[in-house]
Design a protein around this motif. Structure first.
Motif, PDB file in Angstrom:
ATOM      1  N   SER A  28     -35.332   6.737  30.897  1.00 60.95           N
ATOM      2  CA  SER A  28     -34.778   5.561  30.234  1.00 60.95           C
ATOM      3  C   SER A  28     -35.841   4.706  29.571  1.00 60.95           C
ATOM      4  CB  SER A  28     -34.032   4.700  31.255  1.00 60.95           C
ATOM      5  OG  SER A  28     -33.596   3.509  30.646  1.00 60.95           O
ATOM      6  N   PRO A  29     -35.561   4.229  28.351  1.00 62.39           N
ATOM      7  CA  PRO A  29     -36.460   3.277  27.692  1.00 62.39           C
ATOM      8  C   PRO A  29     -36.114   1.817  27.996  1.00 62.39           C
ATOM      9  CG  PRO A  29     -34.785   3.964  26.158  1.00 62.39           C
ATOM     10  CD  PRO A  29     -34.499   4.681  27.455  1.00 62.39           C
ATOM     11  N   ILE A  30     -35.128   1.606  28.886  1.00 63.06           N
ATOM     12  CA  ILE A  30     -34.624   0.260  29.144  1.00 63.06           C
ATOM     13  C   ILE A  30     -35.257  -0.285  30.409  1.00 63.06           C
ATOM     14  CG2 ILE A  30     -32.569  -1.119  29.542  1.00 63.06           C
ATOM     15  CD1 ILE A  30     -30.986   1.076  28.070  1.00 63.06           C
ATOM     16  N   SER A  31     -35.973  -1.372  30.303  1.00 66.14           N
ATOM     17  CA  SER A  31     -36.747  -1.886  31.433  1.00 66.14           C
ATOM     18  C   SER A  31     -35.875  -2.306  32.608  1.00 66.14           C
ATOM     19  CB  SER A  31     -37.619  -3.051  30.992  1.00 66.14           C
ATOM     20  OG  SER A  31     -36.837  -4.119  30.513  1.00 66.14           O
ATOM     21  N   THR A  32     -34.687  -2.781  32.340  1.00 67.61           N
ATOM     22  CA  THR A  32     -33.818  -3.243  33.426  1.00 67.61           C
ATOM     23  C   THR A  32     -33.279  -2.097  34.277  1.00 67.61           C
ATOM     24  OG1 THR A  32     -31.977  -3.309  31.853  1.00 67.61           O
ATOM     25  CG2 THR A  32     -33.123  -5.385  32.298  1.00 67.61           C
ATOM     26  N   ASN A  33     -33.466  -0.869  33.835  1.00 65.28           N
ATOM     27  CA  ASN A  33     -33.079   0.277  34.658  1.00 65.28           C
ATOM     28  C   ASN A  33     -34.091   0.584  35.762  1.00 65.28           C
ATOM     29  OD1 ASN A  33     -30.685   0.753  33.310  1.00 65.28           O
ATOM     30  ND2 ASN A  33     -31.533   2.319  31.966  1.00 65.28           N
TER      31      ASN A  33
END
Length: 125
Positions: free
Chosen positions: A106-111
């Protein structure tokens, strides 16, 4: 408790290379995908690269493809970021992070549930 400890940062001249390491403890390393993010002064944190639990799948920020390589060694509970042909725009604090969805890249930090404290990379022109 979970600890992610980055190392390998430092000062390098433009065109040089660095290899960052992130040693994980307190978690079942193979159960986590791992990612690298970076934050330059005055800018938001941005995605660099991610690798799934086995190392078979990777994802990179489009702007970094071909220069950066992420890998992991599950026997050593460590994820790496090889950075080549560095330029001053790569100057930032680099963070590793752990994502509990092991198959993700994932490129999404909140993941990402867990984060290291960061290591400074400075590239001089």
């Amino acid at each position: 408790q979970v600890q992610l400890v980055e190392s390998g940062g430092g000062l390098v001249q433009a065109g040089g290379s660095l290899r960052l390491s992130c040693a994980a403890s307190g978690l079942t390393f193979e159960a986590y995908a791992m990612g690298w993010f970076r934050q330059a002064p005055g800018k938001e944190r941005e995605f660099v690269a991610a690798v799934n639990w086995s190392g078979s799948s990777t994802r990179y920020a489009d702007s970094l493809k071909g220069r950066f390589t992420i890998s992991r060694d599950n026997a050593k509970n460590t994820v790496y970021l090889q950075m080549n042909n560095l330029n001053p725009e790569d100057t930032a604090v680099y963070y590793c992070a752990a994502d509990g969805l092991s198959y993700h890249t994932s490129p999404i930090s909140t993941n990402y549930a867990y984060w290291g404290q960061g290591t400074q990379v400075t590239v001089s022109s």
